[in-house]
Scaffold this active site. Structure first.
Site, PDB file in Angstrom:
ATOM      1  N   GLY A   1       0.787  -1.229   0.000  1.00 28.03           N
ATOM      2  CA  GLY A   1       0.000   0.000   0.000  1.00 28.03           C
ATOM      3  C   GLY A   1       0.822   1.284   0.000  1.00 28.03           C
ATOM      4  O   GLY A   1       0.332   2.328   0.421  1.00 28.03           O
ATOM      5  N   SER A   2       2.051   1.236  -0.529  1.00 29.72           N
ATOM      6  CA  SER A   2       2.841   2.479  -0.558  1.00 29.72           C
ATOM      7  C   SER A   2       2.211   3.498  -1.514  1.00 29.72           C
ATOM      8  O   SER A   2       2.286   4.708  -1.276  1.00 29.72           O
ATOM      9  CB  SER A   2       4.305   2.210  -0.935  1.00 29.72           C
ATOM     10  OG  SER A   2       4.418   1.812  -2.276  1.00 29.72           O
ATOM     11  N   ASN A   3       1.570   3.016  -2.561  1.00 29.98           N
ATOM     12  CA  ASN A   3       0.888   3.954  -3.472  1.00 29.98           C
ATOM     13  C   ASN A   3      -0.400   4.491  -2.850  1.00 29.98           C
ATOM     14  O   ASN A   3      -0.746   5.648  -3.047  1.00 29.98           O
ATOM     15  CB  ASN A   3       0.631   3.281  -4.823  1.00 29.98           C
ATOM     16  CG  ASN A   3       1.907   3.164  -5.620  1.00 29.98           C
ATOM     17  OD1 ASN A   3       2.378   4.149  -6.187  1.00 29.98           O
ATOM     18  ND2 ASN A   3       2.505   1.988  -5.635  1.00 29.98           N
TER      19      ASN A   3
ATOM     20  N   MET B   1      -4.007  -7.010  -7.095  1.00 32.44           N
ATOM     21  CA  MET B   1      -3.410  -8.080  -7.885  1.00 32.44           C
ATOM     22  C   MET B   1      -4.410  -9.180  -8.257  1.00 32.44           C
ATOM     23  O   MET B   1      -4.051 -10.349  -8.365  1.00 32.44           O
ATOM     24  CB  MET B   1      -2.187  -8.663  -7.149  1.00 32.44           C
ATOM     25  CG  MET B   1      -1.146  -7.609  -6.793  1.00 32.44           C
ATOM     26  SD  MET B   1      -0.596  -6.544  -8.172  1.00 32.44           S
ATOM     27  CE  MET B   1       0.643  -7.590  -8.901  1.00 32.44           C
TER      28      MET B   1
ATOM     29  N   LEU C   1     -10.087  -8.215 -12.650  1.00 34.86           N
ATOM     30  CA  LEU C   1     -11.508  -7.891 -12.459  1.00 34.86           C
ATOM     31  C   LEU C   1     -12.277  -8.229 -13.735  1.00 34.86           C
ATOM     32  O   LEU C   1     -11.817  -7.933 -14.841  1.00 34.86           O
ATOM     33  CB  LEU C   1     -11.662  -6.407 -12.134  1.00 34.86           C
ATOM     34  CG  LEU C   1     -11.118  -5.976 -10.769  1.00 34.86           C
ATOM     35  CD1 LEU C   1     -11.052  -4.450 -10.682  1.00 34.86           C
ATOM     36  CD2 LEU C   1     -11.965  -6.546  -9.634  1.00 34.86           C
TER      37      LEU C   1
ATOM     38  N   ASN D   1      -6.038   2.132 -13.127  1.00 36.49           N
ATOM     39  CA  ASN D   1      -5.017   1.185 -12.670  1.00 36.49           C
ATOM     40  C   ASN D   1      -3.620   1.773 -12.795  1.00 36.49           C
ATOM     41  O   ASN D   1      -3.337   2.550 -13.708  1.00 36.49           O
ATOM     42  CB  ASN D   1      -5.099  -0.098 -13.520  1.00 36.49           C
ATOM     43  CG  ASN D   1      -4.115  -1.170 -13.076  1.00 36.49           C
ATOM     44  OD1 ASN D   1      -3.988  -1.462 -11.887  1.00 36.49           O
ATOM     45  ND2 ASN D   1      -3.400  -1.760 -14.030  1.00 36.49           N
TER      46      ASN D   1
ATOM     47  N   HIS E   1       0.373   0.602 -13.216  1.00 35.79           N
ATOM     48  CA  HIS E   1       1.180  -0.564 -13.593  1.00 35.79           C
ATOM     49  C   HIS E   1       2.649  -0.154 -13.719  1.00 35.79           C
ATOM     50  O   HIS E   1       2.947   0.862 -14.358  1.00 35.79           O
ATOM     51  CB  HIS E   1       0.670  -1.151 -14.919  1.00 35.79           C
ATOM     52  CG  HIS E   1       1.387  -2.408 -15.301  1.00 35.79           C
ATOM     53  ND1 HIS E   1       1.389  -3.535 -14.504  1.00 35.79           N
ATOM     54  CD2 HIS E   1       2.157  -2.711 -16.374  1.00 35.79           C
ATOM     55  CE1 HIS E   1       2.115  -4.479 -15.086  1.00 35.79           C
ATOM     56  NE2 HIS E   1       2.590  -4.000 -16.213  1.00 35.79           N
TER      57      HIS E   1
ATOM     58  N   GLU F   1       6.268   5.986  -9.370  1.00 32.19           N
ATOM     59  CA  GLU F   1       4.852   5.614  -9.202  1.00 32.19           C
ATOM     60  C   GLU F   1       4.129   6.569  -8.263  1.00 32.19           C
ATOM     61  O   GLU F   1       3.038   7.039  -8.570  1.00 32.19           O
ATOM     62  CB  GLU F   1       4.733   4.213  -8.587  1.00 32.19           C
ATOM     63  CG  GLU F   1       5.024   3.097  -9.512  1.00 32.19           C
ATOM     64  CD  GLU F   1       4.685   1.753  -8.884  1.00 32.19           C
ATOM     65  OE1 GLU F   1       4.104   0.934  -9.596  1.00 32.19           O
ATOM     66  OE2 GLU F   1       4.997   1.523  -7.695  1.00 32.19           O
TER      67      GLU F   1
HETATM   68  C1  GAR Z   1       3.128  -1.338  -7.484  1.00 28.82           C
HETATM   69  O1  GAR Z   1       4.426  -1.420  -8.014  1.00 28.82           O
HETATM   70  C2  GAR Z   1       2.084  -1.381  -8.592  1.00 28.82           C
HETATM   71  O2  GAR Z   1       2.461  -0.684  -9.742  1.00 28.82           O
HETATM   72  C3  GAR Z   1       1.997  -2.866  -8.845  1.00 28.82           C
HETATM   73  O3  GAR Z   1       1.967  -3.409  -7.544  1.00 28.82           O
HETATM   74  C4  GAR Z   1       2.800  -2.611  -6.690  1.00 28.82           C
HETATM   75  C5  GAR Z   1       2.063  -2.303  -5.405  1.00 28.82           C
HETATM   76  O4  GAR Z   1       2.879  -1.622  -4.481  1.00 28.82           O
HETATM   77  N1  GAR Z   1       0.848  -3.217  -9.641  1.00 28.82           N
HETATM   78  C6  GAR Z   1       0.878  -4.158 -10.587  1.00 28.82           C
HETATM   79  O5  GAR Z   1       1.848  -4.835 -10.818  1.00 28.82           O
HETATM   80  C7  GAR Z   1      -0.410  -4.305 -11.394  1.00 28.82           C
HETATM   81  N2  GAR Z   1      -0.215  -5.246 -12.443  1.00 28.82           N
HETATM   82  P1  GAR Z   1       2.242  -0.932  -3.194  1.00 28.82           P
HETATM   83  O6  GAR Z   1       1.323  -1.973  -2.551  1.00 28.82           O
HETATM   84  O7  GAR Z   1       3.412  -0.586  -2.302  1.00 28.82           O
HETATM   85  O8  GAR Z   1       1.491   0.278  -3.656  1.00 28.82           O
END
Ligand code: GAR
Length: 197
Positions: free
Chosen positions: A14-16, A92, A95, A109, A111, A181
């Site tokens: 969940g850093s994003n 992940m 849907l 989304n 990516h 990101e």
């Molecule tokens: C992120 O790097 C995001 O871009 C990726 O999962 C990570 C989640 O990091 N998403 C995908 O790969 C989608 N196909 P986070 O939980 O620290 O935000």
């Protein structure tokens, strides 16, 4: 400009999500996160939501439940929080239209690769491996709309290239991807919300 309601779907760290929560808190993003859902109950991102005072909802798939049934149930639960946008920030699970059809043009989304490249999981690792084989000199990050069941594909809202540095390790590359990101996701959402108000 009004305050938009966002529901965030996560599966892990969940850093994003944190970048969005911080941007809402400091006024960078004219938005409020009305709920965070995770298909994985143990996801650390749920703890981040709780700390920010946001409803944190563990939403695992039930035994014997089909994808369609799960997505129907998820759509119902998400809709109860009346989001203007649903943000997949490290969600992940694929849907189906049972979910996407409920929020047309409103699912976004993130990516960690360029459009059309490395869809699915472990995109950062796969891009790094491709660079070590001399196949690519850059990767990147994209933010896009999710119109249908295509994996990590759809109209691009924001994109940033990241070139590999000489001597780059997977760790340094991964850290740079996450940094991009966090910034690109917030900047892109800000532009989307400004356009839609
Ligand atoms: C992120 O790097 C995001 O871009 C990726 O999962 C990570 C989640 O990091 N998403 C995908 O790969 C989608 N196909 P986070 O939980 O620290 O935000």
């Amino acid at each position: 400009m009004g305050i938009s309601r966002l529901v965030i779907l996560i599966s892990g760290n969940g850093s994003n999500l944190q970048a969005i929560l911080d941007a809402c808190a400091d006024g960078t993003l004219p938005a409020r996160v009305t709920a965070v859902f995770s298909n994985r109950p143990e996801a650390y991102g749920l703890e981040r939501a709780r700390r920010a005072g946001v409803p944190a909802i563990a939403f695992p798939k039930r035994e014997g439940e089909s994808r369609q049934e799960y997505d129907d149930r998820l759509a119902e639960a998400v809709a109860a929080h009346a989001p203007e946008y649903v943000i997949l920030a490290g969600w992940m699970r694929l849907l189906t239209m049972a979910f996407l059809g409920r929020f047309p043009n409103r699912v976004i989304n993130l990516h960690p690769a360029l459009p059309g490249a490395f869809p699915g999981t472990h995109a950062i690792e796969r891009a790094y491996a491709a660079w070590t084989r001399g196949e690519i000199d850059r990767s990147g990050v994209m933010v896009h709309l999710v119109p249908d069941e295509g994996v990590d594909a759809g109209p691009v809202l924001g994109v940033e290239e990241i070139f590999f540095n000489p001597g780059e390790t997977l760790e340094t590359f991964e850290a740079r991807v996450h940094e991009v990101e966090h910034r690109l996701l917030v900047d892109t959402l800000k532009a989307v919300l400004e356009r839609s108000c």
